[in-house]
Design a protein around this motif. Structure first.
Motif, PDB file in Angstrom:
ATOM      1  N   PHE A 245       0.830  -1.207   0.000  1.00 38.38           N
ATOM      2  CA  PHE A 245       0.000   0.000   0.000  1.00 38.38           C
ATOM      3  C   PHE A 245       0.865   1.258   0.000  1.00 38.38           C
ATOM      4  CE2 PHE A 245      -2.629   3.396   1.657  1.00 38.38           C
ATOM      5  CZ  PHE A 245      -3.755   3.245   0.868  1.00 38.38           C
ATOM      6  N   SER A 246       0.574   2.112  -0.942  1.00 44.11           N
ATOM      7  CA  SER A 246       1.131   3.459  -1.034  1.00 44.11           C
ATOM      8  C   SER A 246      -0.024   4.351  -1.436  1.00 44.11           C
ATOM      9  CB  SER A 246       2.245   3.517  -2.078  1.00 44.11           C
ATOM     10  OG  SER A 246       2.431   4.844  -2.540  1.00 44.11           O
ATOM     11  N   GLU A 247      -0.298   5.381  -0.654  1.00 43.65           N
ATOM     12  CA  GLU A 247      -1.457   6.242  -0.911  1.00 43.65           C
ATOM     13  C   GLU A 247      -1.432   6.792  -2.332  1.00 43.65           C
ATOM     14  OE1 GLU A 247      -5.044   7.982  -0.001  1.00 43.65           O
ATOM     15  OE2 GLU A 247      -3.868   6.781   1.392  1.00 43.65           O
ATOM     16  N   THR A 248      -0.295   7.325  -2.741  1.00 44.15           N
ATOM     17  CA  THR A 248      -0.196   7.942  -4.067  1.00 44.15           C
ATOM     18  C   THR A 248      -0.408   6.929  -5.178  1.00 44.15           C
ATOM     19  OG1 THR A 248       1.351   9.594  -3.193  1.00 44.15           O
ATOM     20  CG2 THR A 248       1.272   9.311  -5.588  1.00 44.15           C
ATOM     21  N   THR A 249       0.318   5.797  -5.093  1.00 45.85           N
ATOM     22  CA  THR A 249       0.212   4.771  -6.136  1.00 45.85           C
ATOM     23  C   THR A 249      -1.185   4.166  -6.179  1.00 45.85           C
ATOM     24  OG1 THR A 249       2.548   4.266  -5.842  1.00 45.85           O
ATOM     25  CG2 THR A 249       1.248   2.668  -7.051  1.00 45.85           C
TER      26      THR A 249
END
Length: 352
Positions: A245-249
């Motif tokens: 999980f990465s908010e931007t991606t």
């Protein structure tokens, strides 16, 4: 105005939605103190620091990714004495120096109890109240009727003393109780600012996997490319890629997906509707709120409800994407402005 804001720990949707409202209230120069627990507490503390205070919260118990009613009741009864003791001490600590004039509860019961005890006006802002305060206008299957009655009872007692109930929703069945109104779903800035597109990948968002063989099932659809969030690891399995999980991606992949597969959590489904993404929804068993959300996705023609991630059903869902996209075109949103305006009216009425 001094406002005490309660956020529950079950599911991160409550925390992400409440963050939007709290940021708005702070910009309006209100003094906001927040109580929450577990992951929601950590998330909100990261954004609001010392304004956030940790309490004990209600928890759902799962058995093989299905909500266990018996285990949930037993676990919360066992922890109730500790919860009450901890929370009363924490409230005394907070309120010795902070005397709230208004309370806002996003389905958090201890703030509601405090409002009732001290006769402080309370406003409820959440999606759950639709189950108790509106007439659901779809056929409830026999196997869900027990879950429906249990959910109504829990919701009625969890936040039962609010002066106003603002139901956030992308579906609007007839309201049957007073002091209740709809506002559009709360959409966070990251989603509002996203640039929607229809690329060739499909986002799979799984916070609680209902099938151990999910990857193998998706691999039987080799012409499709699946980006799976929820396992929090980077792995490649042919046409199935697991993503940390990465908010931007995540927002980039979500906004550019041609469709999404998920459970029935309200926040994700609301964001999918906002981004106009056809959704194949598999609600977690015995979680009636998710069943309601997924049922309206199906009823409104925004996607399909299913009992499992079945390759043949997914293939049928993908075949009908043009129809779902056409239905989604009619959905409009006001970027949270109706909610903010109504909240201003409520708080200003208290000040007079």
């Amino acid at each position: 105005m001094k406002i005490l804001y309660g956020v529950p720990s079950e599911g991160m949707g409550h925390a992400t939605r409440s963050k939007v409202v709290i940021e708005y209230l702070l910009k309006q120069n209100h003094d906001v103190q927040i109580v929450s627990s577990d992951r929601a507490f950590l998330y909100l503390q990261n954004h609001f620091g010392k304004r956030v205070h940790q309490i004990e919260g209600f928890h759902l118990a799962y058995e093989k990714a299905i909500v266990s009613v018996g285990a949930t009741v037993l676990a919360n009864l066992k922890s109730l004495p500790r919860q009450l003791s901890t929370n009363f001490k924490r409230y005394q600590e907070i309120l010795s120096a902070f005397h709230p004039e208004y309370i806002i509860s996003d389905f958090e019961s201890f703030t509601d109890f405090y409002a009732r005890l001290h006769r402080i006006p309370c406003v409820s802002i959440d999606n759950m109240q639709v189950i108790d305060r509106a007439r659901l206008d779809f056929e409830i299957p026999r196997q869900e009727r027990g879950n429906h009655l249990l959910a109504k009872q829990i919701i009625k007692n969890k936040v039962g003393s609010a002066k106003h109930y603002l139901i956030t929703s992308f579906f609007f069945p007839e309201i049957k109780k007073k002091h209740t109104e709809y506002v559009y779903p709360i959409i966070r800035k990251e989603i509002i600012d996203a640039k929607p597109a229809d690329d060739e990948h499909i986002v799979v968002y799984q916070t609680s996997s209902t099938q151990d063989d999910l990857i193998e099932r998706l691999q039987t659809l080799p012409r499709e490319r699946f980006l799976v969030y929820g396992f929090n690891k980077e792995e490649s399995h042919g046409n199935v890629q697991l993503k940390k999980f990465s908010e931007t991606t995540f927002v980039e992949h979500f906004a550019s997906a041609k469709a999404v597969l998920s459970n029935g959590g309200f926040s994700f489904l609301s964001e999918a509707v906002y981004l106009k993404k056809p959704t194949y929804s598999v609600p977690i068993q015995n979680q009636f709120e998710q069943f309601v959300n997924a049922s309206y996705i199906n009823k409104l023609g925004y996607g399909m409800i299913a009992q499992q991630f079945d390759p043949q059903a997914i293939k049928s869902f993908l075949y009908d994407l043009p129809s779902y996209r056409e239905s989604l075109r009619s959905f409009t949103h006001d970027h949270n402005q109706t909610l903010f305006a109504r909240l201003n009216q409520i708080l200003q009425a208290k000040e007079k």
